[in-house]
Design a protein around this motif. Structure first.
Motif, PDB file in Angstrom:
ATOM      1  N   ALA A 100      36.195  24.939  54.057  1.00  0.00           N
ATOM      2  CA  ALA A 100      35.623  26.203  53.592  1.00  0.00           C
ATOM      3  C   ALA A 100      35.632  26.236  52.081  1.00  0.00           C
ATOM      4  CB  ALA A 100      36.406  27.367  54.166  1.00  0.00           C
ATOM      5  N   GLY A 101      35.460  25.090  51.463  1.00  0.00           N
ATOM      6  CA  GLY A 101      35.607  24.966  50.018  1.00  0.00           C
ATOM      7  C   GLY A 101      34.733  25.886  49.225  1.00  0.00           C
ATOM      8  N   ASN A 102      33.565  26.271  49.718  1.00  0.00           N
ATOM      9  CA  ASN A 102      32.779  27.203  48.944  1.00  0.00           C
ATOM     10  C   ASN A 102      32.833  28.607  49.518  1.00  0.00           C
ATOM     11  OD1 ASN A 102      31.287  26.476  51.138  1.00  0.00           O
ATOM     12  ND2 ASN A 102      29.373  26.214  50.038  1.00  0.00           N
ATOM     13  N   LYS A 103      33.997  28.966  50.001  1.00  0.00           N
ATOM     14  CA  LYS A 103      34.292  30.333  50.371  1.00  0.00           C
ATOM     15  C   LYS A 103      34.551  31.077  49.078  1.00  0.00           C
ATOM     16  CE  LYS A 103      38.341  31.150  52.061  1.00  0.00           C
ATOM     17  NZ  LYS A 103      39.526  31.205  52.944  1.00  0.00           N
ATOM     18  N   LEU A 104      33.641  31.949  48.705  1.00  0.00           N
ATOM     19  CA  LEU A 104      33.673  32.548  47.381  1.00  0.00           C
ATOM     20  C   LEU A 104      34.493  33.836  47.342  1.00  0.00           C
ATOM     21  CD1 LEU A 104      29.953  32.147  46.257  1.00  0.00           C
ATOM     22  CD2 LEU A 104      31.892  30.622  45.840  1.00  0.00           C
ATOM     23  N   THR A 105      35.263  33.988  46.249  1.00  0.00           N
ATOM     24  CA  THR A 105      35.955  35.230  45.949  1.00  0.00           C
ATOM     25  C   THR A 105      35.213  35.895  44.806  1.00  0.00           C
ATOM     26  OG1 THR A 105      38.088  34.318  46.633  1.00  0.00           O
ATOM     27  CG2 THR A 105      38.124  36.272  45.242  1.00  0.00           C
ATOM     28  N   PHE A 106      34.814  37.154  44.998  1.00  0.00           N
ATOM     29  CA  PHE A 106      33.964  37.840  44.042  1.00  0.00           C
ATOM     30  C   PHE A 106      34.746  38.840  43.199  1.00  0.00           C
ATOM     31  CE2 PHE A 106      29.518  36.838  44.937  1.00  0.00           C
ATOM     32  CZ  PHE A 106      29.624  36.146  46.121  1.00  0.00           C
ATOM     33  N   GLY A 107      34.270  39.035  41.964  1.00  0.00           N
ATOM     34  CA  GLY A 107      34.727  40.135  41.148  1.00  0.00           C
ATOM     35  C   GLY A 107      34.039  41.416  41.567  1.00  0.00           C
ATOM     36  N   GLY A 108      34.424  42.527  40.927  1.00  0.00           N
ATOM     37  CA  GLY A 108      33.903  43.836  41.299  1.00  0.00           C
ATOM     38  C   GLY A 108      32.520  44.156  40.769  1.00  0.00           C
ATOM     39  N   GLY A 109      32.002  43.317  39.863  1.00  0.00           N
ATOM     40  CA  GLY A 109      30.649  43.523  39.355  1.00  0.00           C
ATOM     41  C   GLY A 109      30.605  44.272  38.035  1.00  0.00           C
ATOM     42  N   THR A 110      29.567  43.987  37.265  1.00  0.00           N
ATOM     43  CA  THR A 110      29.266  44.697  36.019  1.00  0.00           C
ATOM     44  C   THR A 110      27.809  45.124  36.074  1.00  0.00           C
ATOM     45  OG1 THR A 110      30.863  43.463  34.680  1.00  0.00           O
ATOM     46  CG2 THR A 110      29.062  44.549  33.514  1.00  0.00           C
ATOM     47  N   ARG A 111      27.583  46.408  35.886  1.00  0.00           N
ATOM     48  CA  ARG A 111      26.204  46.923  35.901  1.00  0.00           C
ATOM     49  C   ARG A 111      25.634  46.812  34.496  1.00  0.00           C
ATOM     50  NH1 ARG A 111      23.608  49.859  39.499  1.00  0.00           N
ATOM     51  NH2 ARG A 111      25.576  50.274  40.592  1.00  0.00           N
ATOM     52  N   VAL A 112      24.529  46.103  34.380  1.00  0.00           N
ATOM     53  CA  VAL A 112      23.878  45.891  33.084  1.00  0.00           C
ATOM     54  C   VAL A 112      22.603  46.726  33.015  1.00  0.00           C
ATOM     55  CG1 VAL A 112      22.731  44.212  31.607  1.00  0.00           C
ATOM     56  CG2 VAL A 112      24.835  43.585  32.797  1.00  0.00           C
ATOM     57  N   LEU A 113      22.456  47.431  31.918  1.00  0.00           N
ATOM     58  CA  LEU A 113      21.230  48.194  31.666  1.00  0.00           C
ATOM     59  C   LEU A 113      20.634  47.684  30.365  1.00  0.00           C
ATOM     60  CD1 LEU A 113      19.223  50.472  32.235  1.00  0.00           C
ATOM     61  CD2 LEU A 113      20.746  52.010  30.954  1.00  0.00           C
ATOM     62  N   VAL A 114      19.429  47.157  30.436  1.00  0.00           N
ATOM     63  CA  VAL A 114      18.726  46.678  29.254  1.00  0.00           C
ATOM     64  C   VAL A 114      17.691  47.716  28.876  1.00  0.00           C
ATOM     65  CG1 VAL A 114      17.346  44.835  28.247  1.00  0.00           C
ATOM     66  CG2 VAL A 114      19.097  44.294  29.949  1.00  0.00           C
ATOM     67  N   LYS A 115      17.835  48.274  27.688  1.00  0.00           N
ATOM     68  CA  LYS A 115      16.956  49.350  27.238  1.00  0.00           C
ATOM     69  C   LYS A 115      15.778  48.776  26.466  1.00  0.00           C
ATOM     70  CE  LYS A 115      20.772  52.613  26.764  1.00  0.00           C
ATOM     71  NZ  LYS A 115      21.521  53.484  25.819  1.00  0.00           N
ATOM     72  N   PRO A 116      14.569  49.234  26.810  1.00  0.00           N
ATOM     73  CA  PRO A 116      13.372  48.713  26.112  1.00  0.00           C
ATOM     74  C   PRO A 116      13.364  49.145  24.649  1.00  0.00           C
ATOM     75  CG  PRO A 116      12.783  49.911  28.104  1.00  0.00           C
ATOM     76  CD  PRO A 116      14.229  50.171  27.863  1.00  0.00           C
TER      77      PRO A 116
END
Lengths: 116, 113
Positions: A100-116
């Motif tokens: 199961a070597g590529n059993k991934l553990t994830f972080g909680g995420g970062t929401r990115v907002l790119v403003k025009p």
């Protein structure tokens, strides 16, 4: 115990500038790292990865940096575009897990907002 | 090319009802298969993974179960749903081996009422 952490829940950046997303991990067995991008109501899509034998990997506008001694990786997006607005997850896996070597553990995420 | 299908896209179920979510992969054989869940505002948590037909590993104790009746089919089930089972469920596959990314389906939004 969160083994992969993204301490910044959100990031706002101007179009054309650099976006820098950070990720820290605690398990020293992790040796393969990935970044995913996720739009609302969709599954995450793979962006870029890096093996622990490297400290940098680049793919177009995306570059991932790995600092093993600090157990820290970052994703740079240059230049940022409005279409980059999404949630970004870092993930890690360990070869020592065997089949199961590529059993991934994830972080909680970062929401990115790119403003025009 | 490989594709992954997951359905339904959304589901509203009452507490105590059964659940069956299905995932199929096309264009590959003997993939590793995974079920993840994303709770509101949280990261992705691995629930189950499978390296072959009939081989299921559970990552966290819970009210859910998984089965792999065919090589490219992965099913997530529950006999009686709880409110806490609400979330966004994602199926993923990888070619197996090491240093290969997971590829995700579009997910199922489950709301237990």
């Amino acid at each position: 115990d969160q083994q992969v952490k993204q301490n910044s829940p959100s990031l706002s950046v101007q179009e054309g500038r650099i976006s820098i997303l950070n990720c820290d991990y605690t398990n020293s067995m992790f040796d393969y790292f990935l970044w995913y991008k996720k739009y609302p109501a969709e599954g995450p899509t793979f962006l870029i990865s890096i093996s622990s034998i490297k400290d940098k990997n680049e793919d177009g506008r995306f570059t991932v940096f790995l600092n093993k001694s600090a157990k820290h990786l970052s994703l740079h997006i240059v230049p940022s575009q409005p279409g980059d607005s999404a949630v970004y997850f870092c993930a890690a896996s360990a070869k020592a897990l065997g089949a199961a070597g590529n059993k991934l553990t994830f972080g909680g995420g970062t929401r990115v907002l790119v403003k025009p | 090319s490989q594709t992954i299908h997951q359905w339904p896209a959304t589901l509203v179920q009452p507490v105590g009802s059964p659940l069956s979510l299905e995932c199929t992969v096309e264009g590959t054989s003997n993939p590793n298969l995974y079920w993840y869940r994303q709770a509101a505002g949280r990261g992705l948590q691995l629930l189950f993974y499978s390296v072959g037909i009939g081989q299921i590993s559970s990552e966290v104790p819970q009210n859910l179960s998984a089965s792999r009746p065919q090589d490219r089919q992965f099913i997530l089930s529950s006999k009686k749903l709880l409110l806490s089972d609400s979330g966004f469920y994602l199926c993923a596959w990888s070619p197996g081996g090491y240093n290969s990314p997971l590829h995700f389906g579009n997910g199922t939004r489950l709301t237990v009422t």
